[in-house]
Scaffold this active site. Structure first.
Site, short mmCIF file in Angstrom:
data_model
loop_
_atom_site.label_atom_id
_atom_site.label_comp_id
_atom_site.label_asym_id
_atom_site.label_seq_id
_atom_site.Cartn_x
_atom_site.Cartn_y
_atom_site.Cartn_z
N SER A 109 0.72 -1.12 -0.08
CA SER A 109 0.05 -0.05 -0.13
C SER A 109 0.87 1.18 0.03
O SER A 109 1.45 1.63 -1.12
CB SER A 109 -1.15 -0.10 1.31
N ASP A 334 -9.17 -5.49 -5.04
CA ASP A 334 -8.68 -4.38 -4.10
C ASP A 334 -9.78 -3.28 -3.75
O ASP A 334 -9.75 -2.58 -4.70
CB ASP A 334 -7.19 -3.92 -4.11
N HIS A 362 -7.42 -6.32 0.63
CA HIS A 362 -6.20 -5.46 0.19
C HIS A 362 -5.00 -6.22 0.34
O HIS A 362 -4.74 -6.73 1.45
CB HIS A 362 -6.51 -4.32 1.34
#
Length: 393
Positions: A109, A334, A362
């Site tokens: 991320s 996601d 995610h």
């Protein structure tokens, strides 16, 4: 420690795992400027602001946060020090301290932004970089916010379909979206109490949607979400608070980690883009129609950095020319960093290689054996997978 418990044994045998808090985070000179009481109000605030009054309250709360942080730090330079470019330079000091000529890096991320920035600044020091759940390097703030709204809506639909397929039946009934809309209205008309011992908070629509957002990150929490929604409908919001608190870093004693402070400080230090109130009002109305659960809130978030009084260090364009191959991993389901972001990052990096998982939640590694095999071979033996390889769910 948590990552070390999940990585494949072959990787753990090959590497020492060295983690660090980026500047401003947790134990690394943490940025702390948002009072706990304000954080409670942020979580409880209207999550779907569309009326003039609701949006005025959003703007006022963002102004308050920005002012508190400006008052806490003596200069815009001090508050602006929590930026990704300087954190990438910190990474290189860690490499030097470890006595390594090159780095092997796994970033998730925000870590993909940090890793790609490091590769841009120090391309010759990249041994093997895995960037999982890539934040789109090409999207401006508006495009990124809209993509997140769309991703969360799609993930909620996936959650609903999964719930409806349960043999024992879906706890939220035959229409999870309608159930959620009705629960949000219930919480708006009268906040929902919690049966947890000692809990005095009551769940507003903001708490409901924060809990939903938290659960969409990981399919393992979908059963917990459906049970929490059903319990809240029956008057007990304890399950919703459990999810929401884990998402925003609220501890059992009512204090918070500095997660929210760091997210705002870093995101605002990394961009000089600003969105004025008129544009937010327009987008809130437009996105509310397009993304009924998450659109208006995503539009309102665009104002967060507008009043932020800090020095800005915008992220550089990142092609990392001259680096070793960099593996970018994307996930078609996601909810937070949609797949187009990984596609864009792999294309922008001169040596970028795209690996895709057709899964939900995610991040992808190490959740799927096909993904694991490709990433492990790359990390350990520098065997680069075929660009565009796709792994089924």
């Amino acid at each position: 420690i948590g990552l070390a418990l999940t990585l494949p044994e072959d990787v753990l045998r090959r590497f020492d795992i060295v983690g660090f808090d980026p500047r401003g985070v947790s134990l690394s000179s943490p940025v702390e400027c948002i009072p706990d009481e304000t954080k409670d109000r942020l979580v409880a605030s209207e999550p779907q602001p569309t009326s003039a009054e609701q949006l005025d309250e959003v703007f006022a709360l963002a102004d308050e946060v920005a002012q508190d942080c400006a008052d806490r730090y003596e200069s815009p330079e001090a508050l602006g020090a929590f930026n990704t470019v300087d954190t990438a330079r910190d990474m290189d000091l860690l490499r030097e301290a470890l006595g390594e000529e090159q780095l092997t890096f796994l970033g998730y991320s925000y870590g993909t932004t940090l890793g790609s920035t490091y590769a841009e600044l120090f391309p010759d020091r990249v041994r093997a970089f895995v960037l999982d759940a890539a934040v789109d390097p090409d999207a401006d703030a508006q495009a990124d916010a809209e993509a997140q709204a769309a991703g969360l809506e799609a993930s909620f639909d996936a959650f609903a379909q999964n719930c409806l397929a349960l043999i024992a039946g879906c706890p939220v009934g035959p229409d999870p979206r309608r159930f959620t809309d009705e629960l949000m209205l219930q919480a708006a008309l009268g906040p929902i109490p919690s049966a947890a011992e000692g809990e005095t908070r009551q769940a507003t629509p903001g708490v409901v949607l924060t809990a939903i957002t938290a659960a969409l990150y990981d399919t393992d929490t979908w059963p917990q979400l459906s049970q929490a929604l059903a319990a809240a409908r029956n008057g007990d919001s304890a399950g919703l608070f459990s999810l929401a608190d884990s998402y925003v870093g609220r501890l059992e004693d009512g204090t918070y980690s500095n997660q929210l402070d760091a997210n705002v400080a870093i995101n605002c230090a990394d961009t000089d883009q600003q969105t004025d109130t008129d544009e937010v009002r327009r987008l809130a109305a437009e996105w509310d129609a397009r993304y009924p659960l998450f659109g208006a809130g995503s539009a309102a978030s665009l104002y967060t950095c507008t009043p932020w009084e800090a020095e800005r260090t915008p992220l550089p364009e990142r092609d990392a020319e001259g680096s070793a191959p960099i593996l970018v991993v994307g996930n078609s389901g996601d909810p937070v960093t949609p797949l187009p972001g990984a596609v864009d990052m792999a294309e922008q990096l001169t040596s970028g290689v795209l690996l895709t998982w057709q899964g939900q939640g995610h991040t992808a590694y190490p959740k799927n054996q096909c993904i694991n095999d490709a990433v492990n071979r790359y990390l350990i033996d520098l065997v680069v997978p075929l660009d565009g390889l796709t792994c089924p769910a």
